[in-house]
Enzyme design. Structure first.
Site, PDB file in Angstrom:
ATOM      1  N   ARG A  80      38.916  56.285  17.930  1.00  0.00           N
ATOM      2  CA  ARG A  80      38.538  56.281  19.331  1.00  0.00           C
ATOM      3  C   ARG A  80      39.785  56.048  20.177  1.00  0.00           C
ATOM      4  NH1 ARG A  80      37.916  50.722  20.252  1.00  0.00           N
ATOM      5  NH2 ARG A  80      36.763  51.018  22.163  1.00  0.00           N
ATOM      6  N   ARG A  99      38.830  52.589  29.953  1.00  0.00           N
ATOM      7  CA  ARG A  99      38.038  51.614  30.711  1.00  0.00           C
ATOM      8  C   ARG A  99      37.800  52.152  32.109  1.00  0.00           C
ATOM      9  NH1 ARG A  99      41.573  46.352  29.172  1.00  0.00           N
ATOM     10  NH2 ARG A  99      41.139  46.363  26.946  1.00  0.00           N
ATOM     11  N   ARG A 105      55.130  53.098   7.372  1.00  0.00           N
ATOM     12  CA  ARG A 105      56.068  53.332   8.472  1.00  0.00           C
ATOM     13  C   ARG A 105      56.846  52.044   8.689  1.00  0.00           C
ATOM     14  NH1 ARG A 105      54.093  54.022  13.517  1.00  0.00           N
ATOM     15  NH2 ARG A 105      51.948  53.502  13.012  1.00  0.00           N
ATOM     16  N   ARG A 113      59.036  51.862  22.711  1.00  0.00           N
ATOM     17  CA  ARG A 113      58.812  50.849  23.733  1.00  0.00           C
ATOM     18  C   ARG A 113      60.001  49.905  23.841  1.00  0.00           C
ATOM     19  NH1 ARG A 113      53.971  47.236  20.941  1.00  0.00           N
ATOM     20  NH2 ARG A 113      54.778  47.319  18.829  1.00  0.00           N
ATOM     21  N   GLU A 150      62.385  49.699  20.465  1.00  0.00           N
ATOM     22  CA  GLU A 150      61.696  49.873  19.180  1.00  0.00           C
ATOM     23  C   GLU A 150      61.635  51.358  18.825  1.00  0.00           C
ATOM     24  OE1 GLU A 150      58.093  47.468  18.672  1.00  0.00           O
ATOM     25  OE2 GLU A 150      57.115  49.256  17.885  1.00  0.00           O
ATOM     26  N   TYR A 189      46.808  47.032   7.413  1.00  0.00           N
ATOM     27  CA  TYR A 189      47.351  46.386   8.606  1.00  0.00           C
ATOM     28  C   TYR A 189      46.450  45.200   8.941  1.00  0.00           C
ATOM     29  CZ  TYR A 189      48.899  44.930  13.058  1.00  0.00           C
ATOM     30  OH  TYR A 189      49.368  44.118  14.063  1.00  0.00           O
ATOM     31  N   ASP A 230      46.148  41.879  11.643  1.00  0.00           N
ATOM     32  CA  ASP A 230      46.670  41.022  12.692  1.00  0.00           C
ATOM     33  C   ASP A 230      46.763  39.608  12.126  1.00  0.00           C
ATOM     34  OD1 ASP A 230      47.313  42.464  14.996  1.00  0.00           O
ATOM     35  OD2 ASP A 230      45.203  42.690  15.551  1.00  0.00           O
TER      36      ASP A 230
HETATM   37  P1  FDA Z   1      53.912  38.923   5.932  1.00  0.00           P
HETATM   38  O1  FDA Z   1      54.550  40.251   5.785  1.00  0.00           O
HETATM   39  O2  FDA Z   1      54.096  38.200   7.198  1.00  0.00           O
HETATM   40  O3  FDA Z   1      54.473  37.965   4.769  1.00  0.00           O
HETATM   41  C1  FDA Z   1      54.704  38.419   3.456  1.00  0.00           C
HETATM   42  C2  FDA Z   1      55.896  37.658   2.913  1.00  0.00           C
HETATM   43  O4  FDA Z   1      56.049  37.965   1.522  1.00  0.00           O
HETATM   44  C3  FDA Z   1      57.200  38.025   3.576  1.00  0.00           C
HETATM   45  O5  FDA Z   1      57.815  36.880   4.127  1.00  0.00           O
HETATM   46  C4  FDA Z   1      58.021  38.644   2.462  1.00  0.00           C
HETATM   47  O6  FDA Z   1      59.409  38.355   2.562  1.00  0.00           O
HETATM   48  C5  FDA Z   1      57.408  37.995   1.232  1.00  0.00           C
HETATM   49  N1  FDA Z   1      57.652  38.751   0.010  1.00  0.00           N
HETATM   50  C6  FDA Z   1      57.441  40.077  -0.184  1.00  0.00           C
HETATM   51  N2  FDA Z   1      57.829  40.426  -1.426  1.00  0.00           N
HETATM   52  C7  FDA Z   1      58.291  39.296  -2.030  1.00  0.00           C
HETATM   53  C8  FDA Z   1      58.854  39.022  -3.305  1.00  0.00           C
HETATM   54  N3  FDA Z   1      59.044  39.988  -4.216  1.00  0.00           N
HETATM   55  N4  FDA Z   1      59.246  37.769  -3.602  1.00  0.00           N
HETATM   56  C9  FDA Z   1      59.082  36.772  -2.683  1.00  0.00           C
HETATM   57  N5  FDA Z   1      58.558  36.980  -1.436  1.00  0.00           N
HETATM   58  C10 FDA Z   1      58.180  38.232  -1.120  1.00  0.00           C
HETATM   59  N6  FDA Z   1      49.691  40.519  14.509  1.00  0.00           N
HETATM   60  C11 FDA Z   1      49.076  39.993  15.606  1.00  0.00           C
HETATM   61  O7  FDA Z   1      48.088  39.274  15.468  1.00  0.00           O
HETATM   62  N7  FDA Z   1      49.564  40.251  16.856  1.00  0.00           N
HETATM   63  C12 FDA Z   1      50.675  41.025  17.069  1.00  0.00           C
HETATM   64  O8  FDA Z   1      51.080  41.224  18.215  1.00  0.00           O
HETATM   65  C13 FDA Z   1      51.332  41.568  15.930  1.00  0.00           C
HETATM   66  N8  FDA Z   1      52.420  42.351  16.075  1.00  0.00           N
HETATM   67  C14 FDA Z   1      52.993  42.926  14.982  1.00  0.00           C
HETATM   68  C15 FDA Z   1      54.096  43.783  15.165  1.00  0.00           C
HETATM   69  C16 FDA Z   1      54.660  44.407  14.076  1.00  0.00           C
HETATM   70  C17 FDA Z   1      55.822  45.312  14.281  1.00  0.00           C
HETATM   71  C18 FDA Z   1      54.121  44.186  12.783  1.00  0.00           C
HETATM   72  C19 FDA Z   1      54.679  44.896  11.598  1.00  0.00           C
HETATM   73  C20 FDA Z   1      53.049  43.338  12.601  1.00  0.00           C
HETATM   74  C21 FDA Z   1      52.480  42.704  13.704  1.00  0.00           C
HETATM   75  N9  FDA Z   1      51.417  41.826  13.546  1.00  0.00           N
HETATM   76  C22 FDA Z   1      50.808  41.291  14.655  1.00  0.00           C
HETATM   77  C23 FDA Z   1      50.872  41.529  12.199  1.00  0.00           C
HETATM   78  C24 FDA Z   1      51.444  40.266  11.564  1.00  0.00           C
HETATM   79  O9  FDA Z   1      52.826  40.406  11.363  1.00  0.00           O
HETATM   80  C25 FDA Z   1      50.688  40.052  10.239  1.00  0.00           C
HETATM   81  O10 FDA Z   1      49.370  39.724  10.512  1.00  0.00           O
HETATM   82  C26 FDA Z   1      51.249  38.986   9.383  1.00  0.00           C
HETATM   83  O11 FDA Z   1      52.587  39.224   9.131  1.00  0.00           O
HETATM   84  C27 FDA Z   1      50.476  38.958   8.086  1.00  0.00           C
HETATM   85  O12 FDA Z   1      50.934  37.947   7.275  1.00  0.00           O
HETATM   86  P2  FDA Z   1      51.111  38.168   5.716  1.00  0.00           P
HETATM   87  O13 FDA Z   1      51.357  36.810   5.179  1.00  0.00           O
HETATM   88  O14 FDA Z   1      50.004  38.958   5.159  1.00  0.00           O
HETATM   89  O15 FDA Z   1      52.400  39.119   5.560  1.00  0.00           O
END
Ligand code: FDA
Length: 378
Positions: free
Chosen positions: A172, A176, A255, A286, A311, A359, A361
């Site tokens: 979608r 608004r 990506r 952006r 970005e 993905y 949040d």
């Molecule tokens: P996350 O990726 O944070 O943590 C995983 C960790 O595992 C990392 O620190 C990594 O280094 C570690 N790791 C990976 N492989 C490993 C290995 N082999 N050994 C040891 N450690 C390892 N959300 C939101 O609510 N509002 C927002 O505005 C945004 N904006 C946003 C922008 C962008 C560009 C992105 C990419 C994402 C967001 N998010 C967001 C999402 C947010 O970043 C996401 O919800 C959290 O990072 C999720 O947390 P996780 O712990 O799942 O992963």
């Protein structure tokens, strides 16, 4: 040690905090040199402005359990996120709303008139028959608004002409029919008052939690590696699921983003925190200006300097940070195969955005970690 958590993002830290609070001892490892995963932020040394290193992070949720939980570690400011977009040198409010429509058509339509206009313009295609993203976009909001605000921006995000992207990429396109340009619809929204890192550090601040940074789970020279730990104790793994299984079912595609950070000698560059660039001739998608996330810190921010971050979006190679799942049909098949393999891993639970190829949040990562804790670990 009772539990090993791989990854110190919000998912891993929520599990670690809950386990520690219940009396278990937990080791959290992360291959990066800081905790917090992608939500990590740091104060720029020259200006003191808080910068979100992996892209802007805005906290928002409608989940009462998550809101109660996160408030144990931080208070939140009353920041409300709004986004604008620059199209042909003119700035419009997003998401597309009555203000955007009236400015674009140079009109003063009422909500009903605007609705009728968009409905008429959208008649060019039927959403059910849309053969690609472009046709779906036109079927949802009509060609003029699609071409101005969606087509080139989407092409920049995906490095692909939307005519060559599957229609399912968008389900979608919200429009608004009022002047509300608040970006999120959630019950609660705000930014952590003392910054993301202070919040994240408080989650890890427990005598039962030990954090080891710059420690890769697949590096066999360190003691908490995969070979040495799997089967020996319970593990919550939040790294990439395909990496865990050595890419045997193929690499899942992502990506990534490139960020260009700049300190400028002006007090205010764009007057708002996020400005999108809708057109093809601007290569970035952006610009973030971090000062605007914390207007309440104005007395601590320099009056004559600001930090912006451009970005750029592109497909990730294996060496890049994975940010958004591409989710092709091949990826979906690979993910199903990895889920089957994951079921066979003794005492290893896969979670978070990388471990589930989704993905998420922040509030979703925290919410799903709380569920995993209650349903599978506690
Ligand atoms: P996350 O990726 O944070 O943590 C995983 C960790 O595992 C990392 O620190 C990594 O280094 C570690 N790791 C990976 N492989 C490993 C290995 N082999 N050994 C040891 N450690 C390892 N959300 C939101 O609510 N509002 C927002 O505005 C945004 N904006 C946003 C922008 C962008 C560009 C992105 C990419 C994402 C967001 N998010 C967001 C999402 C947010 O970043 C996401 O919800 C959290 O990072 C999720 O947390 P996780 O712990 O799942 O992963």
């Amino acid at each position: 040690m009772d539990l090993l958590v791989v990854g110190s993002g919000f998912f891993g830290l929520t599990i670690a905090e809950r386990a520690a609070a219940s009396g278990l001892t937990v080791t959290v490892i992360d291959r990066r040199d800081h905790i917090g995963g992608n939500a990590f932020s740091e104060d720029d040394p020259a200006t003191g402005i808080e910068v979100h290193r992996y892209g802007a992070h805005l906290f928002h949720t409608s989940n009462p359990a998550v809101w109660e939980y996160v408030n144990r570690f931080t208070t939140f400011t009353d920041y409300v996120h709004r986004v604008y977009t620059n199209h042909k040198g003119i700035v419009f409010p997003l998401p597309i709303n009555l203000g955007t429509i009236n400015q674009f058509f140079n009109a003063a339509y009422s909500p009903d008139e605007a609705k009728a206009l968009v409905h008429e313009l959208a008649g060019e295609f039927d959403t059910k028959d849309a053969a690609n993203l472009e046709e779906k976009g036109i079927a949802l909001i009509g060609r003029p608004l699609y071409e101005a605000f969606i087509r080139d921006y989407t092409a920049k995000q995906w490095q692909t002409d939307p005519k060559n992207l599957p229609a399912e990429v968008i389900s979608r396109l919200p429009v608004r029919y009022n002047y509300d340009n608040r970006y999120f619809n959630d019950t609660w929204e705000g930014l952590p008052t003392d910054g993301y890192t202070a919040w994240i550090e408080r989650m890890a601040d427990h005598p039962n939690i030990e954090v080891k940074l710059s420690t890769d789970f697949f590096d066999e020279s360190q003691p908490f590696n995969k070979r040495a730990t799997v089967g020996q104790l319970p593990i919550v793994y939040t790294g990439p699921v395909d990496r865990y299984f050595d890419y045997t079912e193929g690499a899942l595609s992502w990506r990534t983003l490139d960020f260009e950070r700049e300190v400028l000698d002006v007090g205010d560059f764009q007057g708002t925190s996020v400005m999108n660039y809708a057109d093809a001739d601007i290569p970035y998608t952006r610009i973030h200006e971090f000062k605007h996330f914390h207007p309440e810190r104005a007395d601590r921010h320099p009056a004559d300097k600001t930090i912006i971050m451009r970005e750029f979006s592109r497909f990730a190679t294996r060496e890049d940070e994975p940010y958004y799942p591409v989710n092709t049909s091949q990826d979906r098949a690979g993910l199903l195969a990895y889920r089957e393999l994951a079921k066979g891993e003794q005492d290893v639970l896969f979670g978070g955005r990388l471990g589930t190829y989704q993905y998420l949040d922040m509030h979703m990562a925290i919410g799903s970690a709380l569920s995993m804790w209650h349903n599978q670990l506690a």
